[in-house]
Design an enzyme around this catalytic site. Sequence first.
Site, mmCIF file in Angstrom:
data_model
loop_
_atom_site.group_PDB
_atom_site.id
_atom_site.type_symbol
_atom_site.label_atom_id
_atom_site.label_comp_id
_atom_site.label_asym_id
_atom_site.label_seq_id
_atom_site.Cartn_x
_atom_site.Cartn_y
_atom_site.Cartn_z
ATOM 1 C CG ASP A 82 -0.250 -0.132 2.534
ATOM 2 O OD1 ASP A 82 0.727 -0.905 2.621
ATOM 3 O OD2 ASP A 82 -0.653 0.530 3.504
ATOM 4 C CD GLU A 140 3.176 -0.910 7.682
ATOM 5 O OE1 GLU A 140 3.418 -0.820 8.905
ATOM 6 O OE2 GLU A 140 3.279 0.057 6.896
ATOM 7 C CD GLU A 141 2.535 3.286 5.634
ATOM 8 O OE1 GLU A 141 2.426 3.738 6.793
ATOM 9 O OE2 GLU A 141 3.629 3.201 5.046
ATOM 10 N NE ARG A 180 17.847 -4.013 19.073
ATOM 11 C CZ ARG A 180 18.965 -3.614 19.687
ATOM 12 N NH1 ARG A 180 19.810 -2.810 19.075
ATOM 13 N NH2 ARG A 180 19.217 -3.999 20.917
#
Length: 390
Positions: A82, A140-141, A180
């Site tokens: 998106d 996702e936003e 990480r």
Amino acid sequence: MSDTLRQAVESLTPEIVAWRRDFHRHPELGFEEVRTSGIVAERLRSLGLDSVRTGVGRTGVVGILKAAKAEGKPVLLRADMDALPVQEEPGREYGSTVPGTMHACGHDGHTAMLLGAATVLSGWRQALKRDVVFCFQPAEEGQGGAEAMIREGFLTELGVGEAYGLHLWSLFPVGTIQVRPGPVMAAQDEFEVTFHGRGGHGAAPHVCIDPVLAAAQGLVALQSVVSRSVSPFEPAVVSVGALHGGTAPNVIPDDATMRGTLRSFSEATREILRRRVREVLGGIATASGCRLEFVLKPGFPAVVNHAASVDKVVASARGVVGPERVVTMEPMAAAEDFAYFLREVPGAFVFVGAGNEARGITAPHHSPRFDIDETALPRGVELLCRLALG
């Protein structure tokens, strides 16, 4: 095999760049990725994948490539599709053609990289040790497209054992890969509060209940939540981004509203922030004579990488960019809904450097000037392929 893989990616790079630019020209907002998902599904079918599912989580696409002889559970590779409601700065040959909509976060590149990985891996079926699930995610936003896809049960149905997601990052130099173990991105919640008072003339405040004053005191008091309620060894953020009350300088309004965001990296700290913000603002409202209306809007959980998966990323990334350019990054307080995948299965979320100061590619994500150095794209494709083959 390493040299052969790189050659396969390099030969495909012009097509990967073309895909990225096409998606960039034609951005689509969350759950509206009809054109994008259609192109993705057509390409996956042309590769002869064993299965291509559309409409997963409304506009998501899932492609399945079966290994010739699977020895472990399937691995999921994810890209988000998106765009954002941002007006792009003009001047790029591949600029957005949709007014007010732009790929300002790199999702066009993510989609192109995963298509590239599917293309390469479809010719490496004999080398695969496990099935590969190519997950093209919508929304996702801020809309939680990952959760929408997961709710449909495909992770469990396919027996996915591990999940990886890549994010192009313009603030990291191109040629680096950064990751990480543990918390890497923050949980995000929002709150909206209204102080209900009693308005009146600004010259007679003694007969009013001033919600603006209460909101102002509440804003200042919130600064004590992190400093006095959260361990100094736990990162956390409480920020107010909007404060509104009244329309005239000499009128005390009936109401004042405040909106803010909470960021945390552990569920325990997240609950502390949620509770203490409500308590602090409630106490201020009571002391001021106001009635408080408090609405918490839960957001994404923290992105927590699994240590064993990060080890695999590091080993694969060293083969892509060299050991000296694989960086252990600091956590960031931005949020990302890949967190939902990592709640279900082990895996890792990885950042692929895409900034280039010499070329002026330094604008942050969600900026109308955002762009990527497209030389990052084949590096991302190669990393996805190595993770699938590992």
